[in-house]
Design an enzyme around this catalytic site. Structure first.
Site, PDB file in Angstrom:
ATOM      1  N   CYS A  21      -2.589   3.070  -3.060  1.00 42.25           N
ATOM      2  CA  CYS A  21      -3.842   2.195  -3.290  1.00 42.25           C
ATOM      3  C   CYS A  21      -3.700   0.847  -3.595  1.00 42.25           C
ATOM      4  O   CYS A  21      -2.481   0.521  -3.986  1.00 42.25           O
ATOM      5  CB  CYS A  21      -4.287   2.599  -4.604  1.00 42.25           C
ATOM      6  SG  CYS A  21      -4.996   4.415  -4.713  1.00 42.25           S
ATOM      7  N   GLY A  47      -3.700   1.017   1.649  1.00 41.13           N
ATOM      8  CA  GLY A  47      -4.752   1.860   1.754  1.00 41.13           C
ATOM      9  C   GLY A  47      -5.708   1.905   2.902  1.00 41.13           C
ATOM     10  O   GLY A  47      -6.394   0.711   2.574  1.00 41.13           O
ATOM     11  N   ASN A 126      -4.335   2.091  -9.336  1.00 40.96           N
ATOM     12  CA  ASN A 126      -3.381   2.128  -8.562  1.00 40.96           C
ATOM     13  C   ASN A 126      -2.154   2.769  -9.251  1.00 40.96           C
ATOM     14  O   ASN A 126      -1.863   2.601 -10.100  1.00 40.96           O
ATOM     15  CB  ASN A 126      -3.049   0.766  -7.803  1.00 40.96           C
ATOM     16  CG  ASN A 126      -1.561   0.943  -7.026  1.00 40.96           C
ATOM     17  OD1 ASN A 126      -0.830   0.023  -6.967  1.00 40.96           O
ATOM     18  ND2 ASN A 126      -1.459   2.030  -6.501  1.00 40.96           N
ATOM     19  N   GLY A 127      -1.828   4.012  -8.530  1.00 47.75           N
ATOM     20  CA  GLY A 127      -0.954   4.793  -9.437  1.00 47.75           C
ATOM     21  C   GLY A 127      -0.976   6.463  -9.317  1.00 47.75           C
ATOM     22  O   GLY A 127      -1.812   6.825  -8.367  1.00 47.75           O
ATOM     23  N   TYR A 266       9.523  -1.425   1.162  1.00 46.95           N
ATOM     24  CA  TYR A 266       8.513  -0.954   2.332  1.00 46.95           C
ATOM     25  C   TYR A 266       7.195  -1.263   2.029  1.00 46.95           C
ATOM     26  O   TYR A 266       6.198  -1.927   2.795  1.00 46.95           O
ATOM     27  CB  TYR A 266       8.476   0.440   2.864  1.00 46.95           C
ATOM     28  CG  TYR A 266       7.794   1.073   3.753  1.00 46.95           C
ATOM     29  CD1 TYR A 266       7.863   0.604   4.867  1.00 46.95           C
ATOM     30  CD2 TYR A 266       6.675   2.044   3.300  1.00 46.95           C
ATOM     31  CE1 TYR A 266       6.624   0.943   5.718  1.00 46.95           C
ATOM     32  CE2 TYR A 266       5.785   2.404   4.186  1.00 46.95           C
ATOM     33  CZ  TYR A 266       5.618   1.933   5.291  1.00 46.95           C
ATOM     34  OH  TYR A 266       4.818   2.396   6.255  1.00 46.95           O
TER      35      TYR A 266
END
Ligand code: SF4
Length: 488
Positions: A21, A47, A126-127, A266
């Site tokens: 996300c 995402g 997000n998570g 990344y």
């Protein structure tokens, strides 16, 4: 068709870990949703499956739009953006979230909105909540009616049950029950709110835009709208922005931060700044460390594009071996929701990557990639390079072996499918059939992110669980399902 799930997503990057996300929010500017759409576009790498925006306008109240597909294909349409008026808006892009992989419905797409007795609130997360299964069971038992399969919806229900009067306090109540990783952007009628979990596993930054304010997963999304980077939201901090002022709260017991080290390797874009460091520069430094730790005689250093590029540049600079674009990426081949035929599926990575034959023929080639997950892409790339006439193929990997799944908001295969979970580096070299295979060490990775003495084994400075198996927050739902942690 906004309310139909995408059929048969086919992922040309299927052998990568996937950040799940990105979040973005703006307040204090006219037509905030337009800025949010641009911010989400810059966060698309976090995402690609779906996105959503909620806005608030004094006359029209809350408005929401959630769509499958890329931001550019949905949130550029004037007819849609006209439905999202107001000076306050938040948004979310998602890959997929726990509980709904491969079966996403539009109701799983964030931001989520809840109407409480003291007014509405929207939330984008997000998570990953590592005790979501237990929380959901408890909440359903107490009468909550869930609308989605997303773990993030637990936060809305916990907020609804809080006895506090104001939304920020209700959110604090809710988040104290939540375990795992969360960087959250939320809004009420008048407030923009940003929160990071006490370990600060996932990123969240604060920016300014004229008299307005911006919250974003990464700084690259501030740049696209001309916002100024002010600072990171700190681990364990909640910022509440109202009437142009930022208030900082500390609702959680302090803990030693454990930021995700893989964001450096990344997930984040190379033009973002993390922890005061350029992501590009960190990746280049990883290449320098790799060249020191794992030298080899060769003629060319080639990145596996695009994520291996900065590390390949660093490897080349340190080793003195020329850098070359030996593999070219088709920029337009991303994730697609068109069902491929079997023939197309078999082409796999060739649809996305092509070898520059004239460069490769007869050469001893060092290929620099960011990670090896299942190893399927690495095998295809080795075949392509040898088909093009390379004399030798040496893989250099800019992360340590990925041997453990992530439970903090990154899509990872089950542990058994991770090559490094059951093979040594030498066994992986045999499996991939390359002349040599070396990974950066954990200490080398820590040095590259700025920890001069490497990793402190007694008290690691980052989350590195996918390499070490040492999870900073016990993944309690997974342990209940039988997941076994690494021996101490
Ligand atoms: S397990 Fe790996 S990918 Fe997940 S948060 Fe930790 S370092 Fe990042």
């Amino acid at each position: 068709m906004p309310d139909m799930p995408p059929a048969h997503p086919f992922d040309f990057d299927s052998d990568k870990l996937k950040e799940e996300c990105g979040v973005f929010g703006v307040t204090g500017v006219a037509d905030a949703a337009n800025f949010v759409a641009l911010g989400l576009h810059a966060l698309q790498h976090r995402g690609q499956e779906a996105g959503g925006i909620v806005s608030h306008d004094a006359e029209q109240g809350f408005n929401s739009a959630r769509r499958f597909g890329y931001v550019r294909d949905n949130f550029t349409k004037q007819s849609l953006m006209d439905t999202l008026p107001g000076p306050l808006a938040i948004g979310h892009v998602r890959y997929s979230t726990a509980g709904s992989k491969g079966n996403t419905q539009i109701r799983d797409v964030q931001p989520f909105f809840g109407e409480f007795s003291m007014g509405g609130a929207a939330i984008a997360h997000n998570g990953n909540i590592t005790n979501a299964v237990a929380l959901r069971r408890e909440l359903i038992g107490a009468g909550s009616i869930f609308q989605s399969a997303s773990d993030s919806e637990c936060i809305i229900h916990l907020m609804a049950r809080s006895l506090q009067r104001k939304v920020p306090e209700r959110m604090q109540d809710a988040l104290r029950r939540v375990e795992g990783a969360f960087s959250i952007v939320a809004m009420t009628r008048t407030k923009l709110i940003g929160v990071r979990d006490p370990l600060g596993v996932r990123p969240l930054v604060l920016g300014s835009l004229g008299d307005g304010w911006v919250l974003s997963s990464e700084t690259c999304a501030l740049d696209i709208i001309g916002a100024r980077f002010e600072r990171e939201v700190e681990p364990g901090e909640m910022v509440v922005i109202e009437d142009g002022k930022v208030q900082s709260h500390r609702p959680f017991a302090p803990q030693k931060p454990r930021f995700c080290i893989f964001e450096h390797v990344y997930f984040s874009r190379p033009d973002s700044i993390l922890g005061g460091r350029s992501v590009y520069e960190t990746r280049r430094a990883i290449g320098v460390e790799l060249a020191r730790e794992a030298p080899v005689e060769a003629d060319l250093v080639c990145p596996v594009p695009d994520s291996g590029t900065p590390a390949a540049i660093g490897y080349s600079q340190e080793s003195g071996i020329p850098y070359a674009m030996g593999i070219i990426r088709n920029q337009y081949m991303g994730r697609t929701f068109i069902e491929p035929t079997e023939q197309i599926r078999n082409m796999g990575v060739r649809l996305k990557l092509n070898v520059n034959r004239a460069l490769i023929k007869g050469k001893r080639v060092i290929l620099v990639d960011d990670s090896v997950v299942r190893g399927t892409t690495s095998i295809k790339i080795r075949e392509m390079i040898l088909d093009a006439g390379a004399a030798e193929v040496h893989f250099r990997i800019a992360s340590p072996p990925t041997a453990w799944p992530c439970f903090y908001g990154v899509d990872t295969p089950e542990r058994e499918k991770l090559l490094a979970s059951h093979m040594s580096a030498e066994q992986m070299r045999d499996h991939l059939k390359v002349d040599s295979l070396r990974f950066i060490s954990l200490d080398g990775l820590y040095r590259a992110v700025g920890e001069k003495k490497g990793r402190n084994p007694k008290s690691p400075q980052y989350c590195d669980a996918c390499f070490s198996g040492q999870y900073p927050v016990a993944p309690s739902d997974m342990i209940d399902k039988g997941f076994t942690l690494a021996a101490e």
